[in-house]
Scaffold this active site. Structure first.
Site, PDB file in Angstrom:
ATOM      1  N   GLU A 152      32.111  65.554  60.349  1.00  0.00           N
ATOM      2  CA  GLU A 152      33.438  65.104  60.132  1.00  0.00           C
ATOM      3  C   GLU A 152      33.301  63.660  59.297  1.00  0.00           C
ATOM      4  OE1 GLU A 152      35.996  66.945  60.213  1.00  0.00           O
ATOM      5  OE2 GLU A 152      34.824  68.265  61.355  1.00  0.00           O
ATOM      6  N   HIS A 307      38.364  71.219  62.804  1.00  0.00           N
ATOM      7  CA  HIS A 307      38.024  70.049  62.048  1.00  0.00           C
ATOM      8  C   HIS A 307      37.399  69.036  63.158  1.00  0.00           C
ATOM      9  CE1 HIS A 307      39.042  71.315  58.112  1.00  0.00           C
ATOM     10  NE2 HIS A 307      40.327  71.702  58.562  1.00  0.00           N
TER      11      HIS A 307
END
Length: 337
Positions: A152, A307
């Site tokens: 990320e 995510h």
């Protein structure tokens, strides 16, 4: 394509002495059966079981390998049959026990996963031990370990430059069992854009306090190398490869940030498997929405938060396990740098 008669061994059921025959010996038939999927990696529909052992049996007597293959009888009806293969003899005591336990499920019209599930429960319930309870196995892969990775990074709308890695997770997946054996997970302090944007926090779930005071990318990369060494992944005799959902992580993000910071990129980051490509090879369609489409296509529940780097890694591992269970062999998809 090989053919075998259920009575090929004279009804004695000793596959270690002469090719593949049904287990247990089936009633004599006048017409031969055709075996579909003679070897792993060449034909789908070839399913196997790892070595079966019993504490009371000696290693020489307790080893064996069972396979489940779909066969066609003379009338064209499809069914499943488990076979014992391999050079080692399987204890006649254990063999007779397994035959009695499985009973009518030896020849079942159900699908392979259902058959394996039924067989596993029945055998485990009759005291065959942990190895039997987890007897469903996977086709031999090209790698000992898969290193599942999903970064990320800092982000915003419009996109900020340069992006910086803020979450660095890796799952060590055993290539034989497709189970997670070890986890590396660290958050990374961004330096160019140290303040996370609201968009980034909403997308990734990472808040400012999770990255403040964390190691720099250089320090995290050093710890990755230490973890790789501790896990035996730097041994030249151990084959491992990274797996990502797309090419962005190792083709764009890591080399781009390392170039910006003047850091070297370790060789083990320079080859990987793009799970999207692997999935498209296996399923015949491209997952436009990444993990969401792959989970949907395989009827899997999404794990955790989209995510989140570590949760995305768990989803990747679960998808890989499911594809491997279906007989898929994973291969490198990246081109050499």
């Amino acid at each position: 394509m090989a053919t075998a008669s259920p009575a090929a061994d004279g009804g004695r059921g000793r596959p270690w002495e002469g090719g593949l025959v049904s287990w247990p010996p089936a009633p004599p038939l006048t017409l031969p059966w055709t075996w579909m999927g003679p070897s792993w990696g060449q034909h789908p529909g070839h399913w196997g079981f790892p070595a079966l052992t019993e504490p009371s049996a000696s290693p020489a007597a307790g080893l064996g390998i069972f396979e489940v293959r779909r066969v066609l009888d003379a009338s064209g009806c499809s069914m499943l049959a488990p076979l014992q293969t391999g050079a080692a003899r399987f204890s006649s005591y254990l063999l007779s026990r397994a035959r009695k336990v499985l009973g009518s499920h030896l020849f079942s019209p159900c699908g392979v996963p259902e058959f394996c599930s039924i067989s596993t429960r029945k055998l485990a319930a009759h005291g065959f031990g942990a190895s039997m309870a987890a007897m469903v196995s996977f086709p031999p892969q090209r790698y000992h370990y898969f290193l599942v990775l999903d970064f990320e990074a800092t982000c915003d709308k419009p996109q900020i430059h340069p992006q910086e890695i803020i979450e660095f997770p890796i799952l060590k997946l055993n290539g034989r069992t497709m189970e997670i054996e070890s986890t590396f997970h660290m958050y990374v302090q961004p330096v160019v854009h140290p303040q996370l944007t609201p968009f980034c926090t909403e997308l990734t779930g990472i808040i400012q306090a999770m990255v403040d005071g964390q190691p720099s990318l250089q320090q995290v990369l050093e710890r990755v190398d230490e973890w790789m060494a501790k896990e035996g992944l730097l041994d030249p005799n151990v084959k491992s490869i990274f797996v990502t959902c797309g090419d962005w992580d190792l083709k764009v993000m890591l080399p781009g940030q390392c170039q910006y910071l003047g850091l070297p990129v370790a060789d083990y980051f320079k080859q990987w498997i793009n799970l999207k490509k692997a999935y498209s090879f296996a399923m015949g369609c491209w997952p436009k929405n990444g993990l969401l489409d792959m989970n949907k296509g395989l009827s899997l529940q999404h794990i955790g938060r989209p995510h989140s780097g570590i949760d995305d890694c768990k989803n990747i591992a679960n998808i890989m396990k499911t594809l491997a269970y279906r007989g898929f062999i994973f291969k490198q998809t990246s081109k050499p740098f």
